[in-house]
Design an enzyme around this catalytic site. Structure first.
Site, PDB file in Angstrom:
ATOM      1  CG  HIS A  97      -0.172   0.118   2.523  1.00  0.00           C
ATOM      2  ND1 HIS A  97       0.692  -0.850   2.973  1.00  0.00           N
ATOM      3  CD2 HIS A  97      -0.151   1.107   3.452  1.00  0.00           C
ATOM      4  CE1 HIS A  97       1.202  -0.472   4.127  1.00  0.00           C
ATOM      5  NE2 HIS A  97       0.717   0.696   4.440  1.00  0.00           N
ATOM      6  CB  CYS A  98       4.009   2.107   1.289  1.00  0.00           C
ATOM      7  SG  CYS A  98       3.205   2.196   2.894  1.00  0.00           S
ATOM      8  CG  LEU A  99       7.823   0.912  -1.362  1.00  0.00           C
ATOM      9  CD1 LEU A  99       9.004   0.023  -1.681  1.00  0.00           C
ATOM     10  CD2 LEU A  99       8.302   2.270  -0.903  1.00  0.00           C
TER      11      LEU A  99
END
Length: 444
Positions: A285-287
């Protein structure tokens, strides 16, 4: 850059209007909006330190599982969840009426991309829901990853409209970037330093006081914009450096150079170097998402593109395609075509030892293999849900599966895989994580 900030009236709250100050008792009424990979561990920590916690989530099936003590997140075991329920201090619910009179509300909902632009609909809905329960003196903290300005320009006004209360004058408002790293056995919520901020000094003190009860160390920054930027800086740094390692790997292979040996040697330098490894792509869900928030906001506000992010996106998004190309070349050397071959993928999650398959490169690899006519099997003891990657056969890692496979691709290097068995039984392995050695093993 011009920033619109909600009207903040100073010192209109009397000292007794805020339940939370640095000398307050530990037990607070806390509502955590979103019970996913960020919100559920946060809720468990809040229960551990003595707070009374309402875990709100709009997903009714998720709430039912929580109420039964059935955890869906590795970092929160089912016995741990059961203990929280039995304490009487944790209530999972899909009704915000249970949160009336809260002292602190923390918003931990997803912030995905839609067509390359930030989708803040979950944040907007959460802020509206919290605002309808907001009372004078309470505190609201946003933890969802977003672009600088969201807390003051979006969340504050929504809370004000829903509650009729003014941020800073009637209630406290702040931002604290989440630093949850699923599967990390060393750094957890309690011992990872927590960045905190507020829209004014009073809000900052209240936000900090709350997190001081939760973590070993808090780090204050001057404003919510700086705090919002922190998360984007952290993930952009990692995203860009992974892209560098990935591109180096592709060139090194063409040059006949072992990139892993080069990285091993470079990592011996005690200064000026931080190691990042290549891999099949980035996920979670981040990078794949967070750096694009910064790029989008920069383009919207300044008209300039964030070239490092755009380039990193391009490199990392093409790594699944590169993995498939390398697999085709490896099968060709074995006298086989990809079309009609049986390929066993090891790992579907985006990172080892977790069940999180969001944006996982394994899904993109599987789709490409299927499109090229391969028969795809996949083993992952952590990921149980159905995944949108086409007609793959979910299997267990066994001698029989290894011997039937024309090629094995190590995509996610879970510790539970028997790598000795893979090296002994597989006829050809493309290892994108460098977990294996052997004559029939090729590294990315």
């Amino acid at each position: 850059m011009t920033r619109t900030t909600p009207r903040v009236a100073q010192a209109s709250m009397t000292p007794s209007a805020s339940t939370l100050d640095r000398h307050a008792p530990a037990s607070l009424q806390v509502v955590i909006v979103g019970q996913g990979y960020v919100g559920l561990p946060l809720a468990m920590r809040a229960v551990d330190v003595g707070h009374r916690v309402v875990g709100f989530d709009t997903d009714q099936e998720r709430v039912k599982r929580l109420a039964k003590g059935d955890s869906y997140i590795e970092d929160v075991s089912s016995p741990k969840l059961a203990d929280a329920l039995n304490s009487g201090r944790y209530l999972p619910t899909d009704s915000m009426s249970e949160a009336a009179g809260f002292d602190v509300a923390v918003i931990t909902v997803p912030t995905p991309l839609r067509d390359g632009a930030p989708d803040l609909s979950f944040v907007e809905a959460a802020a509206g829901t919290v605002g309808r329960c907001l009372r004078p003196g309470a505190c609201v903290v946003l933890e969802s990853t977003t672009y600088p300005g969201t807390t003051t320009e979006l969340v504050g006004p929504i809370l004000q409209v829903a509650s009729g209360l003014v941020p800073g004058a009637d209630f406290h408002l702040g931002y604290s970037p989440e630093r949850i790293d699923p599967g990390n056995q060393h750094w957890g919520l309690a011992n990872t330093p927590k960045v905190v901020s507020g829209i004014d000094q009073a809000s900052l003190e209240v936000v900090r006081a709350f997190y001081d009860t939760m973590v070993e160390r808090t780090i204050t920054v001057s404003g919510t914009g700086e705090a919002e930027m922190v998360k984007l800086v952290e993930n952009t740094f990692r995203h860009v450096n992974i892209a560098l390692a990935n591109e180096l790997a592709t060139f090194a292979s063409d040059l006949g150079v072992d990139i892993w040996a080069a990285l091993d040697a470079a990592a011996t330098k005690p200064f000026g170097f931080m190691r990042f490894n290549p891999g099949p792509g980035v996920g979670g869900h981040c990078l794949p998402i967070d750096p694009s928030y910064l790029s989008w906001q920069a383009k919207r506000r300044t008209g300039s593109t964030f070239r490092f992010v755009e380039l990193a996106n391009d490199v990392n998004e093409h790594m699944p395609e590169y993995v498939v190309r390398r697999l085709m070349l490896g099968l060709n050397r074995c006298g086989k075509a990809l079309n009609g071959s049986q390929v066993l993928l090891l790992g579907l999650a985006y990172k080892p030892n977790t069940s999180d398959a969001r944006e996982s490169p394994a899904l993109a690899i599987a789709k490409r293999l299927l499109a090229l006519g391969a028969r795809v099997h996949a083993a992952d003891p952590h990921v149980s849900e159905d995944l949108p990657c086409g007609r793959i056969n979910r299997v267990e890692l066994t001698d029989v599966e290894l011997e039937k496979a024309d090629a094995v691709v190590v995509v996610t290097d879970h510790d539970t895989f028997d790598y000795d068995m893979v090296a002994a039984r597989a006829s050809y392995v493309l290892d994108t994580r460098r977990r294996l050695r052997g004559e029939l093993v090729e590294h990315l």
